[in-house]
Design a protein around this motif. Structure first.
Motif, PDB file in Angstrom:
ATOM      1  N   THR A 115       1.000  -1.111   0.039  1.00  0.00           N
ATOM      2  CA  THR A 115      -0.106   0.090   0.271  1.00  0.00           C
ATOM      3  C   THR A 115       0.938   1.041  -0.030  1.00  0.00           C
ATOM      4  O   THR A 115       1.601   1.407   0.633  1.00  0.00           O
ATOM      5  N   ASP A 116       0.700   2.135  -0.720  1.00  0.00           N
ATOM      6  CA  ASP A 116       0.437   3.632  -1.013  1.00  0.00           C
ATOM      7  C   ASP A 116      -0.038   4.420   0.645  1.00  0.00           C
ATOM      8  O   ASP A 116       0.443   5.761   0.416  1.00  0.00           O
ATOM      9  N   ASP A 117      -1.019   4.058   0.301  1.00  0.00           N
ATOM     10  CA  ASP A 117      -2.370   5.258   0.866  1.00  0.00           C
ATOM     11  C   ASP A 117      -1.720   4.385   2.594  1.00  0.00           C
ATOM     12  O   ASP A 117      -2.787   4.036   2.994  1.00  0.00           O
ATOM     13  N   TYR A 118      -1.458   4.664   3.603  1.00  0.00           N
ATOM     14  CA  TYR A 118      -0.869   3.730   4.203  1.00  0.00           C
ATOM     15  C   TYR A 118      -1.448   5.240   6.038  1.00  0.00           C
ATOM     16  O   TYR A 118       0.178   5.986   5.835  1.00  0.00           O
ATOM     17  N   VAL A 119      -2.112   4.565   5.841  1.00  0.00           N
ATOM     18  CA  VAL A 119      -1.766   5.350   8.094  1.00  0.00           C
ATOM     19  C   VAL A 119      -1.540   4.627   8.616  1.00  0.00           C
ATOM     20  O   VAL A 119      -2.249   3.633   9.182  1.00  0.00           O
ATOM     21  N   SER A 120      -0.142   4.657   9.151  1.00  0.00           N
ATOM     22  CA  SER A 120       0.377   3.218  10.186  1.00  0.00           C
ATOM     23  C   SER A 120      -0.190   3.813  12.208  1.00  0.00           C
ATOM     24  O   SER A 120      -0.669   4.848  12.092  1.00  0.00           O
ATOM     25  N   GLU A 121      -0.269   2.447  12.229  1.00  0.00           N
ATOM     26  CA  GLU A 121      -1.063   2.478  13.255  1.00  0.00           C
ATOM     27  C   GLU A 121       0.493   2.643  14.517  1.00  0.00           C
ATOM     28  O   GLU A 121       0.281   3.094  15.295  1.00  0.00           O
ATOM     29  N   TYR A 122       1.244   2.623  13.664  1.00  0.00           N
ATOM     30  CA  TYR A 122       2.806   2.375  14.189  1.00  0.00           C
ATOM     31  C   TYR A 122       3.485   4.686  13.704  1.00  0.00           C
ATOM     32  O   TYR A 122       4.321   4.636  13.407  1.00  0.00           O
ATOM     33  N   ARG A 123       2.797   4.944  14.166  1.00  0.00           N
ATOM     34  CA  ARG A 123       2.830   6.552  13.596  1.00  0.00           C
ATOM     35  C   ARG A 123       4.058   6.429  14.831  1.00  0.00           C
ATOM     36  O   ARG A 123       3.676   6.603  16.075  1.00  0.00           O
ATOM     37  N   ALA A 124       5.073   7.716  13.564  1.00  0.00           N
ATOM     38  CA  ALA A 124       6.377   9.160  14.928  1.00  0.00           C
ATOM     39  C   ALA A 124       5.842   9.507  16.106  1.00  0.00           C
ATOM     40  O   ALA A 124       4.691  10.583  15.336  1.00  0.00           O
ATOM     41  N   ALA A 125       6.398  10.081  16.454  1.00  0.00           N
ATOM     42  CA  ALA A 125       5.606  10.944  17.342  1.00  0.00           C
ATOM     43  C   ALA A 125       4.754  11.559  16.748  1.00  0.00           C
ATOM     44  O   ALA A 125       4.497  12.510  16.077  1.00  0.00           O
ATOM     45  N   ALA A 126       4.705  12.190  17.556  1.00  0.00           N
ATOM     46  CA  ALA A 126       3.641  13.752  18.012  1.00  0.00           C
ATOM     47  C   ALA A 126       4.543  14.746  17.461  1.00  0.00           C
ATOM     48  O   ALA A 126       3.557  16.154  17.290  1.00  0.00           O
ATOM     49  N   SER A 127       5.324  14.515  16.558  1.00  0.00           N
ATOM     50  CA  SER A 127       6.424  16.481  16.625  1.00  0.00           C
ATOM     51  C   SER A 127       5.578  15.959  15.183  1.00  0.00           C
ATOM     52  O   SER A 127       5.526  17.651  14.614  1.00  0.00           O
ATOM     53  N   GLY A 128       4.982  15.457  14.341  1.00  0.00           N
ATOM     54  CA  GLY A 128       4.311  15.622  13.488  1.00  0.00           C
ATOM     55  C   GLY A 128       5.245  16.134  11.888  1.00  0.00           C
ATOM     56  O   GLY A 128       4.614  16.818  11.225  1.00  0.00           O
TER      57      GLY A 128
END
Length: 425
Positions: free
Chosen positions: A270-283
């Protein structure tokens, strides 16, 4: 007068021929530069530089297209500070989108006059003349060459023909570079698979799952990796991870990449990936996973035990179908290797159980009998000892022996009742 005119015409034609020869020599040098390397990033950069020099353009760029979308944009002519002020790279709108949708050469004297022109963002340098030519790899359009701001005021038909010829050579060079990359990719995966198997059989301080992740990320050149198992009643648990914020947490059991892989039992790209492993809340977009691939991890019996997912952050090349297939093959080998590792551990546990049984038998059959015999001997001696204090000491010795026998029997009972059992694979 007529003779002078003829001489002037012949001189002009001779100069045109010399100029054409010079440009052909430039084209040959450009072709030689384009085919002189097998690294795809180097080849793409060389194509852009060669095209810019060939037609004397101030700016040049190459847009890599995949599935009708502008995936990568390599450019030259602007300084780093100017690029930083402009901000994000083009997304394939306007004239760039025209070439993506209709891969045919486009030559314009004034960009702003074209009906599909959408203008430029703030701090973008002005551009008037434009030349765009598609690059084809076999029957597929790999991308487009964009050239702007000719030093001659506008691009000529000769410029278009020269860049078209260069684009044909570029297509061959890109095809060769891709084959080289695929060969290198296969070599990395083979190396990762063999080293993983060797590490698992030799034993390592790292856990087997951590080893699988490390070598999967090495083979795929991924920025993040995770191994996810089902947790009955509580979703999915990340049991091993690298390159993501947490290595032990519950993730949603529906909709995520790992859940899709486990439920379908098939690889997902997938290239439309909403990750459940988001990197920090730094955005920070540079730390966000934008391309991901996941494959099921199966046992020899083809039972899906979990999902192995890999991710690449923004700015990195997207995963391809070849990456997915290579990872799926690696995961199959990794699943077998993990089962063999578990079988080895179970064998060690069984050997330990056999040792426990042997120790318990020795304690019961030999040690207790010997201690009991010593106790009987001391009991027979009590009545023959005249001194009361010596009798008391013998009685204390006998009590100590009885306590020791009881402790040994309790130990044997605990060994038989509480011994560990092999873990199910």
């Amino acid at each position: 007068m007529e003779l002078e005119e003829v001489i002037d015409q012949l001189t002009a034609r001779a100069q045109d021929v010399l100029a054409a020869q010079g440009r052909l020599r430039q084209l040959l040098r450009a072709n030689a530069g384009v085919v002189g390397d097998l690294s795809l990033p180097v080849v793409l950069r060389q194509i852009v530089s060669s095209a810019r020099d060939l037609v004397q353009a101030r700016y040049a760029a190459l847009g890599v297209v995949r599935d009708g979308v502008l995936e990568e944009f390599i450019h030259t002519g602007m300084g780093a500070e100017q690029v930083a002020r402009i901000g994000h790279l083009p997304e394939g709108d306007g004239i760039l989108g025209l070439l993506i949708d209709h891969p045919e050469p486009v030559r314009l004297g004034e960009l702003a006059d074209h009906p599909m022109s959408v203008g430029f963002p703030k701090d973008h340098p002005p551009m008037k003349s434009f030349l765009g030519v598609p690059i084809r790899v076999r029957d597929q359009v790999f991308g487009n060459l964009y050239l702007t701001e000719s030093v001659n005021g506008s691009f000529s038909v000769d410029d278009e023909q020269l860049v078209t010829a260069l684009a044909a050579t570029a297509g061959v060079a890109i095809a060769n570079a891709r084959l080289f990359d695929e060969t290198e990719q296969q070599r990395r995966w083979l190396l990762a698979s063999s080293e993983l198997t060797q590490k698992l059989f030799e034993g390592s301080d790292e856990s087997p799952l951590a080893l699988v992740l490390r070598y999967a990320a090495l083979g795929a050149q991924a920025d993040s990796a995770a191994f996810v198992l089902s947790e009955p009643g509580s979703g999915l648990r990340v049991v091993a991870a690298m390159g993501i914020p947490s290595d032990d947490h519950i993730v949603p059991g529906e909709g995520g990449l790992a859940a899709r892989v486990i439920s379908a039992g098939e690889a997902v790209l997938t290239d439309d990936y909403v990750s459940e492993y988001r990197a920090a809340a730094s955005g920070d977009p540079a730390t966000q996973v934008t391309s991901a691939v996941g494959v099921p991890l199966r046992t020899v019996a083809q039972t899906t035990t979990g999902a192995l997912t890999l991710g690449r952050v923004a700015g990195r090349p997207r995963f391809t179908a070849a990456d997915r297939d290579q990872l799926a093959s690696f995961a199959t080998q990794a699943g077998v290797a993990l089962e063999l590792e578990q079988a080895r551990k179970d064998r060690e546990v069984l050997l330990l159980l056999e040792d426990h049984d042997r120790i318990a038998a020795d304690l019961h059959d030999h040690v207790i009998h010997q201690l009991f015999a010593v106790g009987l001997g001391l009991a027979a001696m009590v009545d023959r000892v005249p001194a009361p204090e010596q009798k008391q000491r013998l009685v204390e010795y006998m009590d100590t022996l009885d306590q020791t026998i009881d402790q040994i029997r309790s130990t044997i009972f605990r060994i038989e009742q509480g011994r560990p059992s092999p873990q199910a694979p």
